[in-house]
Design an enzyme around this catalytic site. Structure first.
Site, short mmCIF file in Angstrom:
data_model
loop_
_atom_site.label_atom_id
_atom_site.label_comp_id
_atom_site.label_asym_id
_atom_site.label_seq_id
_atom_site.Cartn_x
_atom_site.Cartn_y
_atom_site.Cartn_z
N LYS A 124 0.83 -1.20 0.00
CA LYS A 124 0.00 0.00 0.00
C LYS A 124 0.87 1.26 0.00
O LYS A 124 0.66 2.17 -0.80
CB LYS A 124 -0.93 0.02 1.21
CG LYS A 124 -1.91 1.19 1.23
CD LYS A 124 -2.48 1.45 2.60
CE LYS A 124 -1.48 2.20 3.46
NZ LYS A 124 -2.03 2.62 4.75
N ASP A 173 -6.29 1.30 0.93
CA ASP A 173 -6.37 1.38 2.38
C ASP A 173 -7.79 1.02 2.82
O ASP A 173 -8.59 0.54 2.01
CB ASP A 173 -5.97 2.78 2.87
CG ASP A 173 -6.97 3.85 2.46
OD1 ASP A 173 -7.93 3.55 1.71
OD2 ASP A 173 -6.81 5.00 2.91
#
Length: 224
Positions: free
Chosen positions: A121, A139
């Site tokens: 991420k 996220d």
């Protein structure tokens, strides 16, 4: 509504109503953004922005941060979530940047994820924001919003969500689409109390159509 049409209508709405969308983390260069994104894991951008000015001022280069220790860095970041681990990650990240990458933040996923504290991420955020690459960072906001709207179907993991979004969103729009979804989740499509009545995506949203259908059925039941 077919998935392709849903994507087209959602993207069109964002393009018209949110033409500018960008990270809310404060930074001046790739190194500062990398620090901020590492700190933002399970922590609000607002909190991170409160503590980074002093950190950035005292450790303005990878060399300066690499020469410090986790114990020293901890005192700067103690108010964020998991400060002990993040202090270790920041110092380790700076040392690897200095030793292995010529003090430059790399642009490739495979190199970024080698850095302490950098997962897929975080790496995708850096690729997208700094290098304007078609990288979708998933996220909790992106994961939730994508599922609620109906952009993803049965995607149980962030990676599955990332792959499905990348399949349908045009590459040139991926960097801004990442921020569209994050900001929409942060301010409108919130986890506990989504502000559906304020949301312009209602006509395209699977979640809203579902609760709207349930309310209609409940109303019919009352009138019988």
């Amino acid at each position: 509504m077919r998935k392709k049409e849903r994507y087209e209508r959602v993207i069109a709405w964002f393009q018209e109503n949110v033409p500018v969308a960008e990270t809310e983390l404060h930074y001046n260069d790739p190194f500062e953004l990398l620090i901020a994104v590492i700190l933002s894991a399970q922590c609000t951008d607002k909190r991170v922005n409160l503590i980074t000015p002093k950190l950035f001022s005292d450790f303005s280069t990878p060399e300066a941060l690499a020469a410090s220790t986790p114990e020293v860095v901890f005192e700067y970041i103690r108010s964020v979530s998991y400060p002990n681990n993040k202090a270790k990650h920041l110092v380790g990240m700076a040392r690897m940047l200095t030793n292995d990458f010529g003090s430059q933040v790399p642009s490739e996923l495979e190199q970024l994820i080698k850095l302490p504290g950098v997962g897929r991420k975080t790496a995708n955020v850096i690729q997208s924001v700094v290098f304007n690459k078609a990288a979708m960072a998933v996220d909790t906001h992106v994961f939730r919003v994508s599922n609620r709207i109906g952009l993803t179907t049965n995607s149980k993991t962030p990676l599955a969500t990332e792959k499905e979004l990348m399949k349908y969103i045009p590459k040139k729009l991926v960097p801004i689409a990442h921020h569209w979804l994050i900001l929409h989740g942060r301010y409108i499509c919130q986890a506990r109390t989504p502000k559906c009545e304020e949301c312009g995506l209602r006509p395209m949203c699977s979640y809203y159509s579902g609760i709207h259908k349930l309310s209609k059925e409940a109303e019919k039941g009352k009138n019988k």
